[in-house]
Design an enzyme around this catalytic site. Structure first.
Site, PDB file in Angstrom:
ATOM      1  CG  ASP A 169      -2.395   5.654  -0.332  1.00  0.00           C
ATOM      2  OD1 ASP A 169      -1.273   5.435  -0.828  1.00  0.00           O
ATOM      3  OD2 ASP A 169      -3.420   5.843  -1.027  1.00  0.00           O
TER       4      ASP A 169
ATOM      5  CG  HIS B 164       8.011   4.520   0.143  1.00  0.00           C
ATOM      6  ND1 HIS B 164       6.644   4.567   0.241  1.00  0.00           N
ATOM      7  CD2 HIS B 164       8.277   4.281  -1.177  1.00  0.00           C
ATOM      8  CE1 HIS B 164       6.109   4.370  -0.967  1.00  0.00           C
ATOM      9  NE2 HIS B 164       7.080   4.199  -1.831  1.00  0.00           N
TER      10      HIS B 164
ATOM     11  CG  LEU C  52       0.380  -1.714  20.244  1.00  0.00           C
ATOM     12  CD1 LEU C  52      -1.113  -1.439  20.090  1.00  0.00           C
ATOM     13  CD2 LEU C  52       1.171  -0.457  19.854  1.00  0.00           C
TER      14      LEU C  52
HETATM   15  C1  IPE Z   1      -2.681   0.523  -0.541  1.00  0.00           C
HETATM   16  O1  IPE Z   1      -2.157   1.665  -1.152  1.00  0.00           O
HETATM   17  C2  IPE Z   1      -1.592  -0.346  -0.049  1.00  0.00           C
HETATM   18  C3  IPE Z   1      -0.737   0.213   1.012  1.00  0.00           C
HETATM   19  C4  IPE Z   1      -0.836   1.359   1.605  1.00  0.00           C
HETATM   20  C5  IPE Z   1       0.301  -0.669   1.448  1.00  0.00           C
HETATM   21  P1  IPE Z   1      -1.989   1.799  -2.718  1.00  0.00           P
HETATM   22  O2  IPE Z   1      -1.442   3.138  -2.973  1.00  0.00           O
HETATM   23  O3  IPE Z   1      -1.231   0.640  -3.255  1.00  0.00           O
HETATM   24  O4  IPE Z   1      -3.508   1.683  -3.227  1.00  0.00           O
HETATM   25  P2  IPE Z   1      -4.179   2.094  -4.602  1.00  0.00           P
HETATM   26  O5  IPE Z   1      -3.367   1.465  -5.695  1.00  0.00           O
HETATM   27  O6  IPE Z   1      -4.116   3.585  -4.692  1.00  0.00           O
HETATM   28  O7  IPE Z   1      -5.576   1.601  -4.516  1.00  0.00           O
HETATM   29  C1  IPE Z   2       1.738   4.076   0.506  1.00  0.00           C
HETATM   30  O1  IPE Z   2       2.114   5.227  -0.171  1.00  0.00           O
HETATM   31  C2  IPE Z   2       2.898   3.142   0.745  1.00  0.00           C
HETATM   32  C3  IPE Z   2       2.862   1.911  -0.059  1.00  0.00           C
HETATM   33  C4  IPE Z   2       1.892   1.533  -0.861  1.00  0.00           C
HETATM   34  C5  IPE Z   2       4.003   1.047   0.075  1.00  0.00           C
HETATM   35  P1  IPE Z   2       2.111   5.281  -1.743  1.00  0.00           P
HETATM   36  O2  IPE Z   2       3.459   4.856  -2.238  1.00  0.00           O
HETATM   37  O3  IPE Z   2       0.972   4.523  -2.322  1.00  0.00           O
HETATM   38  O4  IPE Z   2       1.929   6.821  -2.001  1.00  0.00           O
HETATM   39  P2  IPE Z   2       1.044   7.501  -3.135  1.00  0.00           P
HETATM   40  O5  IPE Z   2      -0.350   6.955  -3.017  1.00  0.00           O
HETATM   41  O6  IPE Z   2       1.659   7.146  -4.454  1.00  0.00           O
HETATM   42  O7  IPE Z   2       1.116   8.953  -2.830  1.00  0.00           O
HETATM   43 MG    MG Z   3      -0.937   5.010  -2.810  1.00  0.00          MG
END
Ligand code: IPE
Ligand code: IPE
Ligand code: MG
Length: 252
Positions: free
Chosen positions: A25, A42, A136
């Site tokens: 995240d 991303h 792995l």
């Molecule tokens: C969780 O992250 C899902 C992934 C990293 C793929 P999110 O950014 O979607 O989670 P919330 O919405 O903050 O809980």
């Molecule tokens: C996690 O990073 C990747 C996915 C959920 C695909 P985020 O896109 O949730 O990044 P933040 O949380 O908005 O910074």
């Molecule tokens: Mg996120």
């Protein structure tokens, strides 16, 4: 092979984690901080995956499970979702041959039927190609949700056993998406949030949880080592007392 369940038996708790599960995240915030579009985060996140996969091989980790796209991430703006899908396709096209050469078995778990045909084909091909590798196992959770997993497993279990009720944990376990892997030893969530966000609800029963403020694109070998060092300091009791744990360690 029957894998041990942390709620049924006291599993062997390895000094080094065999299975690490990560919620990657913070990509969006990493980019926003740099005045870049979220998708740049991303893209950078994919590079971080490459680094962590290599680091896990070097450290003898056997299973690495990565949350790439949740069942709830469809709620994001359409252009971000479609760019994430494109990145997934490119990553598969670019990385699978290298992964195969490095002895990595790739698995993609989740409700894959919602992805477009090309992506589904790439996934199937990558899994087929790498299925014999043993160094792995990298599992990418895509359109995955812990509740989705439990419900699809329950539905399969019932379909396979018509008229039977009163099932136990052992009956359900083989139908869960990660039935081929031991339960994670270490869970890592980057990006500062301290929540599970519908990741591996069943499998995290006795996993050690580690949260870090570091955004996923910045998560490197040193950050991984910090997480592993924290894991090594934990006492995994699985319901027993600390004295019992110490006793068993002495005996073994
Ligand atoms: C969780 O992250 C899902 C992934 C990293 C793929 P999110 O950014 O979607 O989670 P919330 O919405 O903050 O809980
Ligand atoms: C996690 O990073 C990747 C996915 C959920 C695909 P985020 O896109 O949730 O990044 P933040 O949380 O908005 O910074
Ligand atoms: Mg996120």
């Amino acid at each position: 092979m029957m894998l041990s369940s942390s709620t049924k038996d006291v599993p062997h708790a390895p000094a080094a984690p065999r299975h690490i599960a990560i919620i990657m995240d913070g990509n969006g915030r990493w980019a926003t901080r740099r005045f870049l579009p979220r998708v740049a985060g991303h893209a950078k996140g994919v590079e971080a995956v490459r680094g962590i996969v290599e680091a896990c091989i070097e450290r003898g980790v056997e299973y690495l499970t990565l949350f790439a796209f949740s069942s709830e991430n469809w709620r994001r703006p359409a252009d971000e979702v479609s760019l994430l899908m494109k990145l997934f396709v490119t990553a598969l096209e670019r990385e699978v041959a290298k992964m195969h050469a490095n002895g990595i078995r790739l698995k993609v778990v989740g409700d894959l039927g919602r992805f477009d045909a090309k992506l589904q084909e790439l996934i199937a091909e990558a899994e087929r190609k790498t299925s014999g590798n043993t160094r792995l196992t990298v599992t990418v959770c895509a359109n995955y949700g812990g509740r989705w997993d439990m419900m699809q497993a329950v539905n399969k279990l019932i379909a396979a056993n018509p008229g039977i009720s009163d099932f136990s944990e052992e009956h359900l376990a083989p139908y869960l998406a990660l039935s081929y892997a031991p339960e994670p030893d270490l869970f890592i969530r980057t990006g500062g949030e301290q929540r599970i966000s519908n990741f591996l609800l069943w499998q995290l029963a006795y996993t050690e949880l580690y949260f870090t403020e570091t955004y996923w694109p910045d998560f490197n070998d040193a950050a991984l080592d910090e997480a592993i060092a924290s894991y090594r300091q934990r006492e995994r009791r699985f319901g027993r007392t600390s004295a019992q744990v110490t006793e068993r360690k002495k005996a073994s």
